[in-house]
Design a protein around this motif. Structure first.
Motif, short mmCIF file in Angstrom:
data_model
loop_
_atom_site.label_atom_id
_atom_site.label_comp_id
_atom_site.label_asym_id
_atom_site.label_seq_id
_atom_site.Cartn_x
_atom_site.Cartn_y
_atom_site.Cartn_z
N ILE A 38 0.85 -1.15 0.19
CA ILE A 38 0.05 -0.01 0.03
C ILE A 38 0.84 1.24 0.12
O ILE A 38 1.98 1.25 0.51
CB ILE A 38 -1.04 -0.20 1.31
CG1 ILE A 38 -2.13 1.15 1.17
CG2 ILE A 38 -0.21 0.26 2.48
CD1 ILE A 38 -3.51 0.28 0.46
N GLU A 46 -8.98 3.15 2.32
CA GLU A 46 -8.21 2.56 1.19
C GLU A 46 -7.60 1.40 1.37
O GLU A 46 -7.25 0.40 0.68
CB GLU A 46 -7.34 3.85 0.56
CG GLU A 46 -6.20 3.25 -0.42
CD GLU A 46 -6.60 2.70 -1.82
OE1 GLU A 46 -7.76 2.93 -1.86
OE2 GLU A 46 -5.87 1.88 -2.35
N ARG A 49 -9.87 -1.38 1.36
CA ARG A 49 -10.06 -1.68 -0.04
C ARG A 49 -9.32 -2.56 -0.66
O ARG A 49 -9.64 -3.77 -1.07
CB ARG A 49 -10.54 -0.45 -0.81
CG ARG A 49 -11.06 -0.62 -2.29
CD ARG A 49 -10.53 0.27 -3.31
NE ARG A 49 -9.04 0.38 -3.33
CZ ARG A 49 -8.36 -0.43 -3.70
NH1 ARG A 49 -8.71 -1.51 -4.44
NH2 ARG A 49 -6.92 -0.29 -3.83
N ALA A 53 -9.85 -6.15 -2.34
CA ALA A 53 -9.35 -6.61 -3.66
C ALA A 53 -8.29 -7.64 -3.62
O ALA A 53 -8.48 -8.26 -4.77
CB ALA A 53 -8.65 -5.04 -4.17
N PHE A 82 1.81 -7.64 -9.88
CA PHE A 82 1.86 -7.17 -11.07
C PHE A 82 0.24 -7.19 -11.74
O PHE A 82 0.06 -6.96 -12.87
CB PHE A 82 2.65 -8.20 -12.09
CG PHE A 82 4.02 -7.92 -11.49
CD1 PHE A 82 5.01 -6.82 -12.05
CD2 PHE A 82 4.66 -8.84 -10.87
CE1 PHE A 82 6.00 -6.74 -11.61
CE2 PHE A 82 6.23 -8.82 -10.36
CZ PHE A 82 6.73 -7.55 -10.75
N THR C 40 6.52 -1.95 -11.49
CA THR C 40 5.56 -3.20 -11.54
C THR C 40 4.52 -3.19 -12.71
O THR C 40 3.92 -4.14 -12.76
CB THR C 40 4.77 -3.24 -10.10
OG1 THR C 40 4.13 -2.19 -9.76
CG2 THR C 40 6.04 -3.39 -8.97
N TYR C 46 -2.69 1.68 -11.34
CA TYR C 46 -2.76 0.55 -10.66
C TYR C 46 -2.15 0.45 -9.36
O TYR C 46 -2.68 0.02 -8.52
CB TYR C 46 -2.29 -0.55 -11.68
CG TYR C 46 -1.86 -2.07 -11.17
CD1 TYR C 46 -2.81 -2.75 -10.91
CD2 TYR C 46 -0.53 -2.45 -10.86
CE1 TYR C 46 -2.67 -3.77 -10.22
CE2 TYR C 46 -0.42 -3.62 -10.02
CZ TYR C 46 -1.63 -4.25 -9.80
OH TYR C 46 -1.31 -5.63 -9.12
N HIS C 47 -0.90 1.07 -9.14
CA HIS C 47 -0.23 1.17 -7.96
C HIS C 47 0.47 2.16 -7.58
O HIS C 47 1.24 2.47 -8.28
CB HIS C 47 0.85 -0.07 -8.26
CG HIS C 47 1.56 -0.70 -6.81
ND1 HIS C 47 2.25 -1.65 -6.66
CD2 HIS C 47 1.17 -0.23 -5.61
CE1 HIS C 47 2.40 -1.97 -5.52
NE2 HIS C 47 1.88 -0.94 -4.77
N GLN C 48 0.21 2.99 -6.55
CA GLN C 48 0.50 4.17 -6.25
C GLN C 48 2.01 3.80 -5.64
O GLN C 48 2.04 3.46 -4.32
CB GLN C 48 -0.25 4.64 -5.06
CG GLN C 48 0.09 6.14 -4.22
CD GLN C 48 0.44 7.32 -5.11
OE1 GLN C 48 1.08 7.33 -5.90
NE2 GLN C 48 -0.21 8.19 -4.75
N PRO C 120 -9.17 -3.03 -11.15
CA PRO C 120 -9.54 -4.07 -10.51
C PRO C 120 -8.09 -4.68 -9.66
O PRO C 120 -7.02 -4.40 -10.29
CB PRO C 120 -9.73 -5.13 -11.55
CG PRO C 120 -10.21 -4.20 -12.64
CD PRO C 120 -9.62 -3.10 -12.79
N ASN C 121 -8.11 -5.21 -8.64
CA ASN C 121 -7.02 -5.91 -7.84
C ASN C 121 -5.89 -4.85 -7.59
O ASN C 121 -4.78 -5.31 -7.29
CB ASN C 121 -6.35 -6.96 -8.75
CG ASN C 121 -7.30 -7.70 -8.97
OD1 ASN C 121 -8.54 -8.25 -8.12
ND2 ASN C 121 -7.36 -8.77 -10.09
N SER C 122 -6.28 -3.84 -7.58
CA SER C 122 -5.05 -2.59 -7.24
C SER C 122 -4.72 -2.84 -5.73
O SER C 122 -5.54 -2.71 -4.92
CB SER C 122 -5.38 -1.09 -7.44
OG SER C 122 -4.52 -0.29 -6.81
N PRO C 123 -3.41 -2.95 -5.64
CA PRO C 123 -2.99 -3.01 -4.07
C PRO C 123 -2.95 -2.00 -3.41
O PRO C 123 -2.52 -1.90 -2.32
CB PRO C 123 -1.51 -3.74 -4.43
CG PRO C 123 -0.86 -3.33 -5.64
CD PRO C 123 -2.47 -3.16 -6.83
N SER C 124 -2.96 -0.87 -4.52
CA SER C 124 -2.71 0.30 -3.64
C SER C 124 -3.23 1.51 -4.56
O SER C 124 -2.57 1.92 -5.48
CB SER C 124 -1.26 0.83 -3.13
OG SER C 124 -1.36 2.09 -2.61
N SER C 125 -4.49 1.73 -4.69
CA SER C 125 -5.11 2.54 -5.79
C SER C 125 -4.86 4.10 -5.49
O SER C 125 -4.48 4.58 -4.44
CB SER C 125 -6.68 2.27 -5.82
OG SER C 125 -7.13 2.97 -5.07
N THR C 175 -5.28 -3.66 -16.82
CA THR C 175 -4.02 -3.14 -16.47
C THR C 175 -2.95 -4.23 -17.41
O THR C 175 -1.92 -3.72 -17.76
CB THR C 175 -3.66 -3.81 -15.17
OG1 THR C 175 -4.58 -2.77 -14.04
CG2 THR C 175 -2.16 -3.46 -14.62
#
Lengths: 325, 308, 531
Positions: A38, A46, A49, A53, A82, C40, C46-48, C120-125, C175
């Motif tokens: 994160i 977040e 979420r 997810a 990924f 990544t 997708y990933h911050q 979808p599936n973003s680990p850190s949006s 993605t």
């Protein structure tokens, strides 16, 4: 024979299952992937979420069931990092690791066998003592340190070889390989040597030990007494006998070379699956870790099976079916 | 036939036809190699240094209060704030390298020898059992070996150290878990061949108890490859501990082993501060080489088939 | 079917470009750079994550770009202002085209923002940047308005975090389509030619870029995560530019006339978190008396103890000896010149005698024992800094054990508030509200505050000032509120600030680079050196 194979396969399945459970529990024990992935400035909403997810909101056993159900359909899950199928990521990286591992095995046999043979046949010559001293050095030095020294000397000081990366690749069977291009080979030289160093020492020592023992065996003495040429004695009688332990270990080591190429790959920035797994461990990318280990386990089981089969071919005294008395 | 019987009993049972005791015989055979004696002397010296380190070092490198970062990265021969000379220089924390190496030897030796010994005991017993019992037992043990060998040691260590936390004992446990399988597989491989030999059949015909056959007849004949593996595994254990430390998973950072000292210093190699990594590296090398020299000779002496 | 054809087309273009490149034969036109942290994904939403943002900046643009000092610069928006307390209006740059030729309009902006919470599936949006927006109004193709739920002064700052994508290309893309290059069509200075996941990204100049012309025809953007290997690759000439130069190599590189360094003070503070969660009468997990017995109280709740620990640290020694000069001692989160920097609040002076006196005053004349937890693979020299602090604290009588762990193990435990004191870092956005809200503000799910407040510091007065600032549209007043809040928290020693890291890049002599304080390594900041 068929029964034997089927039984081995069933056992393999059990091993894979056990392994996946261990990895699930293990990764759970190490830490929380969301905390690592994160963005630090994400707020609590977040974070929640992201947990949902990635499917991490369920109890662990439910997560495992979800994984199992999908795995039975051939889906090992998407990488947390990924967002691509874990299997695809690993297969993409596999050729790089395979060619490195085979390169290393090739080097170790190419260098180790003749040296070991020489040291075994002439144990008292100074050259043999030099070889043995070298082999001790070979497995005394930590891999990461040797890797760095190689880079320092051959890339930075002498400028003979490129320091890191995979270089140009050429396509074969739809995959990219470095060993087909000159540039690729020059990139491969140092990491392969680095990875092979330990195996070379191992092969030298095993070969030497085997030769020395075999030379004292009655049948060798007999062959000599019969007046067979020394070359024939060495290469037919002795060689055949020492091949068994060497084949075992080399076979075993192929698997571990692949599994343990982690350090070499990260020192040389070699984009193989070893590097993928260490990166995945660092961010607790569980789907990739599980898929990687499954592949490695299957590989090991296959290798062991082949080694056992070769055993029975090389040494008729070991029979596969013979269990118990 | 007579040859096979002699093979089977030679190392285990005292020979009555000789005046000398087996131990004397062993010593005299060991002493045939001058290199091995040299190795033994060096190793003894190293072991003594490791044992008496707290009494002979000018500094306790594990006591943060005795370190000062203002003394950090001093060249060999510099005299520091505390008034004594850093003969081998200091690391980034101002730790006297000589003291650090002596203390580090303690840890590396404990970890290496301890883990190899335990792993060997566990692995060899299981390997023997697998080869002798065969059937289900064999399959179960060998699949466990497969499982074990398929885990990268780094992952195993990461998991174990996450469960247990850092520390020397935990590193030993991790190394045992990583290594026992090598012994098991090696012993099983050899034992599978050996147990078909005549002397075992003879022992079985005599209805000797299983444990006696296992440990007095089968094991001694599996020793040569086991010793080859064991000497290599001690070396490997020490190197693996170094690698774990390199990856940040080994012993606590304030109580560095040789491996951690090397790992700490290797980042300074490019900038010319060679001593931080170089001297611990030499110490590691000398230790491992001396162990291996002794191990090599031991193997030759202990190997029944090399008897002339 | 359509997808396949497009992919063929893309491949054909790539091949054609390759041939063109070979034909001109300009080897000097290719620049090879190596970064230490892997990208990544090419999906900018997708990933911050810094490395992803850096490559996204190369391929895409934001409405408001930030210059190397993190000051707002017109990007795809030429001007912006609050037209009403809850309405921000942005005027968009005309005649901008995406790499695939599509025109850039307000539709793309609206689409981008709506996409943020739906990856979808973003680990850190990037969803946080959409949350304050109640409604998006497209006034005309080049004017867009954001209606917020309440007055929201931080909207321009939020927009510096969002890269704009092409609606037509991305509408049905995933993605994975970005990673396969097809959807990675931005308006930025370079376009993607190929992407080898975790290994390298090949870039090509966008000849129709609206801004300054990029310096190279082609750029090879490689990932070499091992620090020493990266430096070695630069010295060996395999790459011409690297980021995250290890401080241990600085001396050597400074002396090498084949390379040059580019450096600037960053926005990342390294600090120590303290256990404020356990009540003054409770035991803190890793604090004991000198015999290892529980203390029966939490000394860290006594401000005198916190001040003593703060004063006992010789920051100059850490910066010069451990960081080799690549940092500046700090007494607060932000460096000078950044919005919200507290004027006159320098690094606390090193005073071990004063620290011992304060400890005695607080009832610990003999000190106590504490364990300092630390990551060992996250921040520059993290475990070395922790050991140095261990030395310094031990000298004032607080016997310190240092436990350094990999980040993967460390951060989970830190977030469960299991530590008494721990070393951690914080990379700020260039606005005082950012560290206050995340690190100092009282932990609260409802307000979204204190998500990274892993010591659970809580001060109602600080909270009140912060609360007020979050809806204050007058920037001058807002900054005063933030400064007051930060000063108050630092005087109370909410955390112990250590130093702000310098960001360092190294390159061959024939290159030049503009060092950025936000740590991003972007291809457009590298240029051939002026001769």
């Amino acid at each position: 024979m068929t029964v034997y194979l089927v039984r081995r396969l069933l056992q393999a399945l059990l091993v894979v299952l056990a392994m996946s459970v261990i990895v699930f529990v293990g990764v759970y024990a190490i830490g929380d992937p969301v905390e690592i992935l994160i963005s630090p400035d994400a707020d609590q909403l977040e974070r929640e979420r992201a947990v949902v997810a990635l499917g991490l909101d369920l109890p662990l056993w439910q997560q495992y069931l979800v994984f199992l159900t999908k795995a039975l359909q051939g889906d090992l899950g998407n990488s947390f990092v990924f967002n691509e199928p874990a299997l695809k990521l690993i297969l993409q990286r596999m050729p790089a690791t395979l060619e490195l591992a085979f390169g290393a095995m090739f080097l170790s046999i190419l260098v180790g066998l003749p040296l070991g043979l020489y040291a075994g046949l002439r144990p008292d010559s100074p050259v043999s003592k030099g070889i043995m001293a070298g082999s001790i050095l070979g497995f005394s030095l930590p891999t990461f340190w040797v890797g760095l020294m190689l880079i320092m000397v051959f890339a930075v000081q002498l400028g003979w070889l490129p320091s890191t990366g995979r270089g140009d690749t050429a396509s074969l069977l739809g995959l990219q390989w470095s060993f087909l291009t000159i540039d690729g080979l020059s990139h491969m030289a140092m990491p392969a040597l680095n990875l092979a160093l330990f195996k070379i020492s191992l092969v030298i020592r095993l070969t030497r030990a085997g030769v020395r023992e075999t030379m004292l065996m009655d049948y060798v003495k007999f062959a000599r007494a019969k007046g067979l040429s020394p070359a024939r004695v060495t290469f037919v009688h002795v060689f055949k006998n020492i091949l068994i332990p060497v084949v075992t270990v080399v076979g075993l080591e192929l698997g571990s070379t692949i599994a343990f190429s982690v350090v070499t790959e990260s020192v040389f920035a070699w984009p193989g699956m070893g590097k993928l797994i260490i990166d995945s461990i660092n961010v607790l990318d569980r789907p990739v870790i599980v898929a990687y280990l499954m592949i490695i386990v299957l590989m090991f089981i296959t290798i062991n099976l082949i080694v056992d089969l070769t055993y029975s071919l090389l040494d008729p005294r070991v029979r596969l079916e013979s269990k118990g008395t | 036939m007579s040859d096979a019987t002699a093979n089977g009993t030679a190392p285990a049972t005292p020979r009555k036809d000789k005046v000398e005791t087996p131990f004397r015989r062993f010593v005299s055979e060991f002493c045939e190699s001058k290199v091995a004696i040299g190795g033994l002397i060096v190793f003894t010296a190293i072991a003594l240094i490791a044992i008496f380190a707290p009494w002979i070092t000018p500094q306790n490198p594990y006591d943060l209060a005795q370190l000062d970062i203002m003394d950090g990265r001093q060249e060999p021969g510099t005299t520091g704030g505390a008034g004594f000379t850093f003969w081998l220089g200091t690391d980034d924390q101002g730790r006297d390298m000589m003291s650090g190496i002596m203390y580090g030897l303690r840890i590396s030796l404990t970890v290496g020898a301890g883990s190899a010994l335990i792993a060997c005991l566990v692995g060899a017993s299981l390997g023997l059992l697998a080869a002798y019992a065969g059937g289900r037992t064999d399959s179960a043990i060998m699949r466990l070996v497969d499982l074990q060998l398929s885990f990268p040691s780094i992952l195993v260590a990461l998991m174990i150290l996450a469960f247990l936390g850092k520390g020397i004992m935990n590193v030993v446990i991790a190394l045992v878990i990583v290594e026992w399988a090598y012994y098991a597989r090696t012993v099983r491989g050899t034992a599978l061949v050996e147990r078909r030999r005549e002397y075992i059949e003879a022992a079985q015909c005599l209805a000797l108890p299983t444990h006696r056959i296992l440990f007095r007849h089968l094991l001694p004949n599996c020793l040569p490859p086991l010793i080859v593996v064991a000497t290599m595994q001690v070396a490997r254990a020490i190197a693996l501990e170094a690698t774990l430390s390199f990856l940040g998973l080994g012993v606590p950072i304030t109580e560095p082993s040789l491996g951690l000292l090397i790992a700490n210093g290797y980042e300074y190699m490019l900038s010319g501060k060679y001593w931080i990594s170089f001297y611990p590296g030499i110490a590691l090398l000398v230790t491992i080489v001396s162990i291996n020299l002794v191990g090599d000779q031991l193997r030759d002496v202990l190997n029944p088939r090399l008897k002339k | 079917m359509k997808t396949t054809r497009r992919r063929h087309l893309a491949a054909a273009t790539a091949v054609a470009a390759g041939i063109a490149f070979v034909a001109t034969g300009a080897a000097a036109q290719t620049m090879t750079m190596a970064v230490g942290a892997p990208v990544t994904s090419l999906d900018p939403h997708y990933h911050q994550l810094s490395p992803n943002n850096a490559i996204a900046d190369t391929i895409f643009d934001r409405l408001i770009n930030e210059d190397h000092r993190s000051r707002n610069q017109p990007g795809l928006a030429t001007e912006w202002r609050a037209v009403a307390p809850t309405v921000w209006e942005f005027r968009l740059r005309p005649n901008v085209r995406f790499h695939n030729g599509n025109a850039f309009t307000a539709d793309d902006v609206a689409f981008t923002l709506q996409r943020l919470p739906n990856v979808p599936n973003s680990p850190s949006s990037f969803a946080v940047y959409f949350r304050p927006i109640a409604r998006i109004e497209i006034v005309d193709p080049l004017t867009i308005r954001f209606h917020t739920h309440q007055p929201y002064p931080l909207l321009p700052l939020d927009m510096t975090n969002v890269r704009i994508v092409d609606k037509e290309t991305v509408e049905n893309a995933t993605t994975a389509d970005f990673n396969d290059v097809r959807a990675a069509q931005g308006t930025g200075p370079y376009r993607v030619v190929t992407h080898r996941n975790g290994d390298r990204i090949e870039l090509e100049r966008n000849d129709t870029y609206w801004g300054e012309r990029p310096g190279f025809q082609r750029v090879s953007y490689r990932m070499i995560t091992n620090d020493a290997a990266r430096t070695a690759a630069l010295l060996a000439g395999d790459v011409e530019f690297i980021d995250q130069v290890p401080t241990t190599d600085l001396a050597k590189l400074r002396a090498d006339n084949r390379v040059r360094l580019s450096e600037t003070l960053g926005l990342r503070l390294i600090f120590l978190g303290l256990d404020h969660q356990r009540a003054p009468g409770e035991n803190s997990p890793f604090v004991t008396d000198n015999n290892g017995q529980p203390l029966g109280r939490n000394p860290l709740r006594d401000v005198r103890v916190r001040r003593a620990l703060n004063m006992a640290i010789d920051r100059n020694a850490i910066v010069s000896r451990v960081m080799e000069g690549a940092a500046a001692p700090a007494g607060q989160f932000l460096p000078e010149g950044v919005f919200g920097h507290v004027p006159g609040l320098g690094a606390p002076a090193y005073d071990p005698d004063g620290a011992r006196r304060l400890l005695a005053e607080a009832g610990y004349p003999q000190g106590f024992r504490i364990q300092l937890n630390s990551p060992n693979d996250r921040y520059i020299n993290d475990s070395r800094i922790s050991q140095a602090i261990g030395q310094m604290w031990t000298r004032i009588g607080v016997r310190t054990a240092v436990e350094a762990q990999p980040w993967a193990t460390f951060i989970g435990r830190a977030s469960r508030i299991e530590y008494s004191t721990f070393l951690i870092g914080w990379g700020s956005n260039p606005d005082g509200s950012h560290p206050l809200r995340n690190i100092i503000g009282t932990y609260s799910r409802e307000r979204g505050w204190g998500a990274s407040n892993r010591g659970r510091y809580s001060n109602p007065q600080v909270d009140a000032l912060l609360e007020q600032s979050l809806t204050e549209l007058d920037n001058e007043k807002r900054e005063r509120l933030l400064i007051d809040a930060m000063r108050m928290a630092m005087e109370d020693v909410a955390v112990i600030p250590l130093h702000i890291q310098a960001n360092i890049w190294a390159m061959r002599r024939n290159l030049e680079h503009t060092a950025r304080n936000d740590e991003l390594t972007r291809a457009q900041d590298v240029r051939p050196a002026a001769r």
